[in-house]
Design an enzyme around this catalytic site. Structure first.
Site, PDB file in Angstrom:
ATOM      1  N   SER A 178      -2.949  -4.405  14.103  1.00  0.00           N
ATOM      2  CA  SER A 178      -1.843  -4.384  14.572  1.00  0.00           C
ATOM      3  C   SER A 178      -1.299  -3.497  16.016  1.00  0.00           C
ATOM      4  O   SER A 178      -2.630  -2.653  16.748  1.00  0.00           O
ATOM      5  CB  SER A 178      -0.935  -3.391  13.694  1.00  0.00           C
ATOM      6  OG  SER A 178       0.378  -2.728  13.742  1.00  0.00           O
ATOM      7  N   TYR A 219      -0.784   4.279   8.349  1.00  0.00           N
ATOM      8  CA  TYR A 219      -1.031   3.052   8.843  1.00  0.00           C
ATOM      9  C   TYR A 219      -1.249   3.204  10.580  1.00  0.00           C
ATOM     10  O   TYR A 219      -2.630   2.723  10.146  1.00  0.00           O
ATOM     11  CB  TYR A 219       0.489   2.359   8.529  1.00  0.00           C
ATOM     12  CG  TYR A 219      -0.198   1.394   8.752  1.00  0.00           C
ATOM     13  CD1 TYR A 219      -0.026   0.137   7.902  1.00  0.00           C
ATOM     14  CD2 TYR A 219       1.181   0.523  10.055  1.00  0.00           C
ATOM     15  CE1 TYR A 219      -0.100  -1.584   7.718  1.00  0.00           C
ATOM     16  CE2 TYR A 219       0.415  -0.573  10.839  1.00  0.00           C
ATOM     17  CZ  TYR A 219      -0.142  -1.595   9.059  1.00  0.00           C
ATOM     18  OH  TYR A 219      -0.598  -2.767  10.088  1.00  0.00           O
TER      19      TYR A 219
HETATM   20  C1  BGC Z   1       3.260  -3.744  10.060  1.00  0.00           C
HETATM   21  C2  BGC Z   1       4.875  -3.676  10.068  1.00  0.00           C
HETATM   22  C3  BGC Z   1       5.651  -4.103  11.133  1.00  0.00           C
HETATM   23  C4  BGC Z   1       4.838  -4.773  12.427  1.00  0.00           C
HETATM   24  C5  BGC Z   1       6.075  -4.279  13.707  1.00  0.00           C
HETATM   25  C6  BGC Z   1       2.519  -4.509  11.963  1.00  0.00           C
HETATM   26  O1  BGC Z   1       1.669  -3.406  11.477  1.00  0.00           O
HETATM   27  O2  BGC Z   1       3.167  -3.882   9.363  1.00  0.00           O
HETATM   28  O3  BGC Z   1       5.355  -3.789   9.003  1.00  0.00           O
HETATM   29  O4  BGC Z   1       6.520  -4.936  11.270  1.00  0.00           O
HETATM   30  O5  BGC Z   1       3.478  -3.859  12.513  1.00  0.00           O
HETATM   31  O6  BGC Z   1       6.079  -2.991  13.737  1.00  0.00           O
END
Ligand code: BGC
Length: 279
Positions: free
Chosen positions: A164, A177
């Protein structure tokens, strides 16, 4: 949400990954689903992992088999060692081997720090980070056993970690996260270094904001989408196919010399968009 946009067909060379066997975790929805379909379009036989949502997984299987390749749905919780070991045994038994692992399964359990329970912290780390570790470990055992088959690929195996932008962008209210994805970055690089001599390529794709169920509240109303676009220089929210196409390319021999890299697929979200006017 359907994963096969009109763009997928025709964009992907149908023989790019011909005959390769791919496992995509969390492939019953969102980015995983689009990736599984795109790999099928590129000629892979595809194992479609899911933890809940058997019906959706079967739909993905049907969509892939309609392209003339094999697919099967495998239920497993990637954070559970015994289930991952059993899934990989089954894959090797039924497909003969594995050439590509897309370690995609992931989730969010958002909360401000002082409200975040240990269970929320642990769940996200277990699925997003430990799950990728377990799947990578089991896939690599098979890559090493089988070695390079030159007619199939120049590499003995390819792992693509779904990361991410939050592997480098701090994210208030999402410490579990962001920490898990920061961990994915270092896990990916360490595995890439450790496994490159065995001709195994480990890389990551780091999506920005992609329209999937995980972030629905961030794009489903016009106001939310307008706010979100402030963070995206390219001025559109991504589609699952944007990520799927990047995975197919990274898994292919076109990218054979790419080892330990993160491909940001984010419309420029990691370019500090606030500095377009500030600073
Ligand atoms: C998340 C999303 C978020 C995106 C950008 C991703 O890794 O799961 O919820 O919109 O990152 O912030």
């Amino acid at each position: 949400m359907s994963s096969t946009s009109a763009t997928t067909q025709g964009v992907i060379p149908v023989h790019l990954l011909k005959g390769q066997k791919a496992l995509v975790t969390g492939a019953n929805s969102g980015i995983g689903r689009a990736t599984a379909v795109a790999l099928g379009r590129a000629g892979c036989d595809v194992a479609v992992n899911y933890v809940a949502g058997r019906e959706e997984a079967e739909q993905v299987v049907d969509e892939i088999t309609a392209m003339g390749v094999r697919a099967a749905a495998y239920e497993a919780d990637v954070s559970q060692e015994d289930q991952v070991v059993a899934m990989m045994d089954r894959m090797v038994g039924e497909f003969g081997t594995i050439d590509i692992l897309v370690a995609n399964a992931g989730l969010q359990r958002d909360a401000a720090l002082t409200d975040m329970t240990l269970a929320q912290w642990q769940k996200v780390l277990d699925v997003n980070l430990t799950g990728q570790f377990l799947c990578a470990r089991e896939a690599v055992k098979e890559f090493v056993r089988r070695g390079v088959v030159p007619e199939v690929s120049r590499a003995a195996g390819k792992i693509i970690c779904m990361s991410s932008v939050h592997q480098i962008i701090p994210w208030s209210g999402h410490v579990n996260y962001a920490s898990s994805k920061g961990g994915v970055l270092m896990m990916m690089q360490t595995l890439a270094q450790e496994l490159a001599p065995k001709k195994i390529r480990v890389n990551a794709v780091a999506p920005g904001a992609i329209k999937t169920p995980i972030n629905r509240s961030a794009w489903e109303t016009p106001e939310a989408e307008r706010d979100l676009l402030q963070l995206i220089p390219y001025d559109r929210v991504g589609d699952p196919d944007d990520i799927a196409h990047a995975v197919v390319a990274l898994a292919s021999d076109l990218m054979d010399y790419v080892v330990g890299a993160t491909l940001y697929v984010d419309g420029g979200m990691t370019l500090f968009p606030g500095f377009a006017t500030g600073g």
